[in-house]
Design a protein around this motif. Structure first.
Motif, PDB file in Angstrom:
ATOM      1  N   VAL A 296      63.637  71.859  17.103  1.00 44.58           N
ATOM      2  CA  VAL A 296      63.960  72.717  16.787  1.00 44.58           C
ATOM      3  C   VAL A 296      62.686  73.873  15.374  1.00 44.58           C
ATOM      4  O   VAL A 296      62.796  74.778  15.873  1.00 44.58           O
ATOM      5  N   SER A 297      63.054  73.036  14.866  1.00 44.49           N
ATOM      6  CA  SER A 297      62.237  73.368  13.062  1.00 44.49           C
ATOM      7  C   SER A 297      60.071  73.592  14.106  1.00 44.49           C
ATOM      8  O   SER A 297      60.279  74.534  13.867  1.00 44.49           O
ATOM      9  N   GLN A 298      60.010  72.633  15.154  1.00 41.98           N
ATOM     10  CA  GLN A 298      58.849  72.637  15.796  1.00 41.98           C
ATOM     11  C   GLN A 298      58.762  74.602  16.866  1.00 41.98           C
ATOM     12  O   GLN A 298      57.498  74.925  16.198  1.00 41.98           O
ATOM     13  N   TRP A 299      59.913  74.272  17.531  1.00 41.12           N
ATOM     14  CA  TRP A 299      59.722  75.667  17.805  1.00 41.12           C
ATOM     15  C   TRP A 299      59.905  76.660  17.166  1.00 41.12           C
ATOM     16  O   TRP A 299      59.279  77.864  16.786  1.00 41.12           O
ATOM     17  N   VAL A 300      60.511  77.357  15.654  1.00 39.69           N
ATOM     18  CA  VAL A 300      61.151  78.253  15.243  1.00 39.69           C
ATOM     19  C   VAL A 300      59.557  78.181  14.382  1.00 39.69           C
ATOM     20  O   VAL A 300      59.575  79.481  13.660  1.00 39.69           O
ATOM     21  N   ASN A 301      58.764  77.560  14.074  1.00 41.38           N
ATOM     22  CA  ASN A 301      57.949  77.499  13.259  1.00 41.38           C
ATOM     23  C   ASN A 301      56.617  77.259  13.685  1.00 41.38           C
ATOM     24  O   ASN A 301      55.843  77.832  13.419  1.00 41.38           O
ATOM     25  N   ARG A 302      56.619  77.503  15.115  1.00 44.08           N
ATOM     26  CA  ARG A 302      55.671  77.934  15.881  1.00 44.08           C
ATOM     27  C   ARG A 302      54.271  76.703  15.805  1.00 44.08           C
ATOM     28  O   ARG A 302      53.401  77.030  15.024  1.00 44.08           O
ATOM     29  N   ARG A 303      54.649  75.493  15.231  1.00 45.39           N
ATOM     30  CA  ARG A 303      53.653  74.242  15.066  1.00 45.39           C
ATOM     31  C   ARG A 303      53.288  74.132  16.300  1.00 45.39           C
ATOM     32  O   ARG A 303      54.257  72.994  16.848  1.00 45.39           O
ATOM     33  N   SER A 304      52.240  73.655  16.509  1.00 48.80           N
ATOM     34  CA  SER A 304      51.543  73.270  17.408  1.00 48.80           C
ATOM     35  C   SER A 304      51.439  72.257  17.995  1.00 48.80           C
ATOM     36  O   SER A 304      50.721  71.329  16.643  1.00 48.80           O
ATOM     37  N   ALA A 305      51.623  71.248  18.393  1.00 48.34           N
ATOM     38  CA  ALA A 305      51.148  69.278  18.178  1.00 48.34           C
ATOM     39  C   ALA A 305      51.802  68.697  20.217  1.00 48.34           C
ATOM     40  O   ALA A 305      52.952  69.905  20.868  1.00 48.34           O
ATOM     41  N   PHE A 306      51.248  67.983  20.479  1.00 47.42           N
ATOM     42  CA  PHE A 306      51.537  66.847  22.057  1.00 47.42           C
ATOM     43  C   PHE A 306      51.331  68.471  22.737  1.00 47.42           C
ATOM     44  O   PHE A 306      51.745  67.951  23.711  1.00 47.42           O
ATOM     45  N   GLY A 307      50.658  69.085  22.788  1.00 41.88           N
ATOM     46  CA  GLY A 307      50.021  69.597  23.621  1.00 41.88           C
ATOM     47  C   GLY A 307      51.514  71.333  23.944  1.00 41.88           C
ATOM     48  O   GLY A 307      51.475  72.628  24.195  1.00 41.88           O
ATOM     49  N   LEU A 308      52.379  71.259  22.671  1.00 40.16           N
ATOM     50  CA  LEU A 308      52.847  72.116  22.944  1.00 40.16           C
ATOM     51  C   LEU A 308      52.984  73.627  21.699  1.00 40.16           C
ATOM     52  O   LEU A 308      52.452  73.702  20.652  1.00 40.16           O
ATOM     53  N   ASP A 309      51.692  74.349  22.697  1.00 43.55           N
ATOM     54  CA  ASP A 309      51.035  75.152  21.474  1.00 43.55           C
ATOM     55  C   ASP A 309      51.029  76.870  21.966  1.00 43.55           C
ATOM     56  O   ASP A 309      50.798  77.785  21.602  1.00 43.55           O
ATOM     57  N   THR A 310      52.666  76.696  23.130  1.00 46.60           N
ATOM     58  CA  THR A 310      53.091  78.381  22.930  1.00 46.60           C
ATOM     59  C   THR A 310      54.778  78.217  21.932  1.00 46.60           C
ATOM     60  O   THR A 310      54.824  76.775  22.334  1.00 46.60           O
ATOM     61  N   ASP A 311      55.057  79.467  22.478  1.00 43.62           N
ATOM     62  CA  ASP A 311      56.357  79.619  22.507  1.00 43.62           C
ATOM     63  C   ASP A 311      56.894  79.011  23.030  1.00 43.62           C
ATOM     64  O   ASP A 311      58.164  78.435  23.406  1.00 43.62           O
ATOM     65  N   GLY A 312      56.781  79.605  24.090  1.00 44.10           N
ATOM     66  CA  GLY A 312      57.327  78.899  25.851  1.00 44.10           C
ATOM     67  C   GLY A 312      57.517  77.083  26.282  1.00 44.10           C
ATOM     68  O   GLY A 312      59.161  76.951  26.310  1.00 44.10           O
ATOM     69  N   LYS A 313      56.685  76.856  26.179  1.00 45.87           N
ATOM     70  CA  LYS A 313      56.544  74.882  25.820  1.00 45.87           C
ATOM     71  C   LYS A 313      57.568  74.896  24.707  1.00 45.87           C
ATOM     72  O   LYS A 313      58.475  74.042  25.239  1.00 45.87           O
ATOM     73  N   ARG A 314      56.896  75.393  23.739  1.00 39.16           N
ATOM     74  CA  ARG A 314      57.852  74.536  22.687  1.00 39.16           C
ATOM     75  C   ARG A 314      59.240  74.408  22.552  1.00 39.16           C
ATOM     76  O   ARG A 314      60.556  73.586  22.804  1.00 39.16           O
ATOM     77  N   PHE A 315      59.831  75.496  23.350  1.00 43.98           N
ATOM     78  CA  PHE A 315      60.941  76.076  23.833  1.00 43.98           C
ATOM     79  C   PHE A 315      61.861  75.373  25.012  1.00 43.98           C
ATOM     80  O   PHE A 315      62.997  74.707  24.629  1.00 43.98           O
ATOM     81  N   ALA A 316      60.691  74.889  25.969  1.00 48.36           N
ATOM     82  CA  ALA A 316      61.284  74.685  27.088  1.00 48.36           C
ATOM     83  C   ALA A 316      61.552  72.797  26.461  1.00 48.36           C
ATOM     84  O   ALA A 316      62.208  72.141  27.634  1.00 48.36           O
ATOM     85  N   ARG A 317      60.540  72.266  25.520  1.00 43.67           N
ATOM     86  CA  ARG A 317      60.782  71.102  25.002  1.00 43.67           C
ATOM     87  C   ARG A 317      62.341  70.625  25.026  1.00 43.67           C
ATOM     88  O   ARG A 317      62.447  69.795  24.125  1.00 43.67           O
ATOM     89  N   LEU A 318      62.515  72.107  23.981  1.00 41.92           N
ATOM     90  CA  LEU A 318      64.165  71.625  23.864  1.00 41.92           C
ATOM     91  C   LEU A 318      65.099  71.141  24.208  1.00 41.92           C
ATOM     92  O   LEU A 318      66.309  70.436  24.653  1.00 41.92           O
ATOM     93  N   PHE A 319      64.733  71.280  25.672  1.00 43.74           N
ATOM     94  CA  PHE A 319      66.083  70.495  26.496  1.00 43.74           C
ATOM     95  C   PHE A 319      66.172  69.337  27.067  1.00 43.74           C
ATOM     96  O   PHE A 319      66.664  68.634  27.788  1.00 43.74           O
ATOM     97  N   PHE A 320      65.087  68.696  26.666  1.00 49.35           N
ATOM     98  CA  PHE A 320      64.471  67.611  27.024  1.00 49.35           C
ATOM     99  C   PHE A 320      65.182  66.557  26.532  1.00 49.35           C
ATOM    100  O   PHE A 320      65.679  65.523  26.701  1.00 49.35           O
ATOM    101  N   GLN A 321      65.820  67.016  24.925  1.00 51.20           N
ATOM    102  CA  GLN A 321      66.148  66.142  24.439  1.00 51.20           C
ATOM    103  C   GLN A 321      67.939  65.458  24.526  1.00 51.20           C
ATOM    104  O   GLN A 321      68.363  64.719  24.460  1.00 51.20           O
ATOM    105  N   PRO A 322      68.610  66.199  25.666  1.00 46.80           N
ATOM    106  CA  PRO A 322      69.824  66.471  26.540  1.00 46.80           C
ATOM    107  C   PRO A 322      69.832  65.138  27.319  1.00 46.80           C
ATOM    108  O   PRO A 322      70.762  64.564  27.651  1.00 46.80           O
ATOM    109  N   GLY A 323      68.341  65.514  27.828  1.00 43.84           N
ATOM    110  CA  GLY A 323      68.124  64.169  28.498  1.00 43.84           C
ATOM    111  C   GLY A 323      68.127  63.145  28.524  1.00 43.84           C
ATOM    112  O   GLY A 323      68.293  61.705  28.803  1.00 43.84           O
ATOM    113  N   LEU A 324      67.102  63.114  27.037  1.00 46.72           N
ATOM    114  CA  LEU A 324      67.509  61.686  26.574  1.00 46.72           C
ATOM    115  C   LEU A 324      68.697  61.207  26.414  1.00 46.72           C
ATOM    116  O   LEU A 324      68.481  59.854  26.591  1.00 46.72           O
TER     117      LEU A 324
END
Length: 137
Positions: free
Chosen positions: A97-125
Protein backbone atom coordinates in the motif's frame (compact mmCIF):
# COMPACT_ATOMS: atom_id res chain seq x y z
CA UNK A 1 -5.69 -40.90 -9.97
CA UNK A 2 -8.64 -40.10 -7.72
CA UNK A 3 -9.94 -36.54 -7.40
CA UNK A 4 -8.79 -36.47 -3.76
CA UNK A 5 -5.27 -37.58 -4.74
CA UNK A 6 -5.16 -34.90 -7.49
CA UNK A 7 -6.13 -32.24 -4.93
CA UNK A 8 -3.45 -33.51 -2.57
CA UNK A 9 -0.78 -33.37 -5.30
CA UNK A 10 -1.92 -29.87 -6.31
CA UNK A 11 -1.72 -28.66 -2.71
CA UNK A 12 1.74 -30.17 -2.29
CA UNK A 13 2.93 -28.47 -5.47
CA UNK A 14 1.43 -25.19 -4.26
CA UNK A 15 3.13 -25.52 -0.87
CA UNK A 16 6.52 -26.42 -2.36
CA UNK A 17 6.23 -23.68 -4.99
CA UNK A 18 5.36 -21.11 -2.35
CA UNK A 19 8.26 -22.29 -0.20
CA UNK A 20 10.72 -21.96 -3.08
CA UNK A 21 9.34 -18.54 -4.01
CA UNK A 22 9.72 -17.34 -0.42
CA UNK A 23 13.33 -18.55 -0.22
CA UNK A 24 14.09 -16.80 -3.51
CA UNK A 25 12.37 -13.59 -2.37
CA UNK A 26 14.21 -13.69 0.95
CA UNK A 27 17.58 -14.13 -0.72
CA UNK A 28 16.75 -11.26 -3.08
CA UNK A 29 15.99 -9.07 -0.03
CA UNK A 30 19.52 -9.68 1.19
CA UNK A 31 21.26 -9.31 -2.17
CA UNK A 32 20.33 -8.04 -5.62
CA UNK A 33 16.86 -6.53 -4.95
CA UNK A 34 17.58 -4.85 -1.65
CA UNK A 35 17.07 -1.32 -2.97
CA UNK A 36 13.81 -2.26 -4.70
CA UNK A 37 12.46 -3.69 -1.45
CA UNK A 38 13.32 -0.44 0.34
CA UNK A 39 10.69 1.25 -1.85
CA UNK A 40 8.03 -0.84 -0.11
CA UNK A 41 8.95 -0.04 3.48
CA UNK A 42 6.22 2.16 4.98
CA UNK A 43 7.19 5.21 7.00
CA UNK A 44 6.00 3.79 10.33
CA UNK A 45 8.23 0.72 9.88
CA UNK A 46 11.27 2.89 9.13
CA UNK A 47 10.67 4.75 12.39
CA UNK A 48 10.41 1.54 14.42
CA UNK A 49 13.71 0.12 13.14
CA UNK A 50 16.85 1.70 14.61
CA UNK A 51 18.73 1.39 11.29
CA UNK A 52 15.70 2.33 9.20
CA UNK A 53 14.43 0.78 6.02
CA UNK A 54 17.53 -1.32 5.37
CA UNK A 55 17.03 -3.12 8.67
CA UNK A 56 13.37 -3.78 7.80
CA UNK A 57 14.35 -5.21 4.41
CA UNK A 58 17.02 -7.44 5.91
CA UNK A 59 14.76 -8.70 8.70
CA UNK A 60 11.91 -9.45 6.32
CA UNK A 61 14.33 -11.26 4.02
CA UNK A 62 15.51 -13.50 6.84
CA UNK A 63 11.88 -14.12 7.82
CA UNK A 64 10.98 -15.06 4.25
CA UNK A 65 13.88 -17.50 3.99
CA UNK A 66 12.90 -19.13 7.29
CA UNK A 67 9.26 -19.30 6.28
CA UNK A 68 10.09 -20.68 2.84
CA UNK A 69 12.34 -23.36 4.30
CA UNK A 70 9.59 -24.23 6.78
CA UNK A 71 7.22 -24.92 3.89
CA UNK A 72 9.82 -27.26 2.43
CA UNK A 73 11.19 -29.14 5.45
CA UNK A 74 8.31 -29.21 7.94
CA UNK A 75 5.53 -31.05 6.12
CA UNK A 76 4.08 -32.40 9.39
CA UNK A 77 3.64 -28.83 10.62
CA UNK A 78 2.35 -27.57 7.28
CA UNK A 79 -0.91 -26.20 8.68
CA UNK A 80 0.90 -24.13 11.31
CA UNK A 81 3.38 -22.92 8.69
CA UNK A 82 0.49 -21.94 6.42
CA UNK A 83 -1.11 -19.97 9.24
CA UNK A 84 2.14 -18.14 9.99
CA UNK A 85 2.62 -17.39 6.29
CA UNK A 86 -0.91 -15.99 6.02
CA UNK A 87 -0.23 -13.69 8.97
CA UNK A 88 3.14 -12.70 7.47
CA UNK A 89 1.61 -11.88 4.08
CA UNK A 90 -1.03 -9.79 5.85
CA UNK A 91 1.60 -8.03 7.96
CA UNK A 92 3.67 -6.97 4.95
CA UNK A 93 0.64 -5.75 2.98
CA UNK A 94 1.08 -2.16 4.27
CA UNK A 95 4.38 -2.10 2.35
CA UNK A 96 2.52 -2.69 -0.90
CA UNK A 97 0.00 0.00 0.00
CA UNK A 98 2.84 2.38 0.87
CA UNK A 99 4.52 1.77 -2.47
CA UNK A 100 1.25 2.60 -4.27
CA UNK A 101 0.30 5.62 -2.13
CA UNK A 102 3.80 7.12 -2.22
CA UNK A 103 4.24 6.35 -5.94
CA UNK A 104 7.54 4.54 -5.46
CA UNK A 105 8.73 2.63 -8.50
CA UNK A 106 10.35 -0.76 -7.95
CA UNK A 107 10.14 -4.22 -9.51
CA UNK A 108 8.78 -2.76 -12.74
CA UNK A 109 5.84 -1.23 -10.89
CA UNK A 110 6.35 2.19 -12.42
CA UNK A 111 2.77 3.42 -12.80
CA UNK A 112 -0.06 3.95 -10.34
CA UNK A 113 -2.08 1.33 -12.18
CA UNK A 114 0.62 -1.34 -11.87
CA UNK A 115 1.20 -0.53 -8.20
CA UNK A 116 -2.55 -0.66 -7.55
CA UNK A 117 -2.95 -3.97 -9.39
CA UNK A 118 -0.16 -5.43 -7.24
CA UNK A 119 -2.36 -4.95 -4.17
CA UNK A 120 -4.69 -7.69 -5.36
CA UNK A 121 -1.94 -10.33 -5.42
CA UNK A 122 -1.45 -10.28 -1.65
CA UNK A 123 -4.85 -11.83 -0.82
CA UNK A 124 -3.98 -14.54 -3.36
CA UNK A 125 -0.79 -15.31 -1.45
CA UNK A 126 -2.74 -15.54 1.80
CA UNK A 127 -5.23 -17.89 0.16
CA UNK A 128 -2.47 -20.04 -1.38
CA UNK A 129 -0.67 -20.32 1.96
CA UNK A 130 -3.84 -21.52 3.66
CA UNK A 131 -5.13 -23.75 0.85
CA UNK A 132 -1.83 -25.47 0.11
CA UNK A 133 -1.28 -26.44 3.74
CA UNK A 134 -4.68 -27.96 4.43
CA UNK A 135 -5.50 -31.64 4.04
CA UNK A 136 -8.09 -32.10 1.30
CA UNK A 137 -11.45 -33.45 2.43
Amino acid sequence: MTPQKKRSVARTLGRVGLGLALVFAGVSHLTFARDDFKAQVPGFAKELAPQGEDQVVLASGVAEIALGLSFLVLPKQKEAVGNVAAVFFSAIFPGNVSQWVNRRSAFGLDTDGKRFARLFFQPGLVALALWSTRTPR
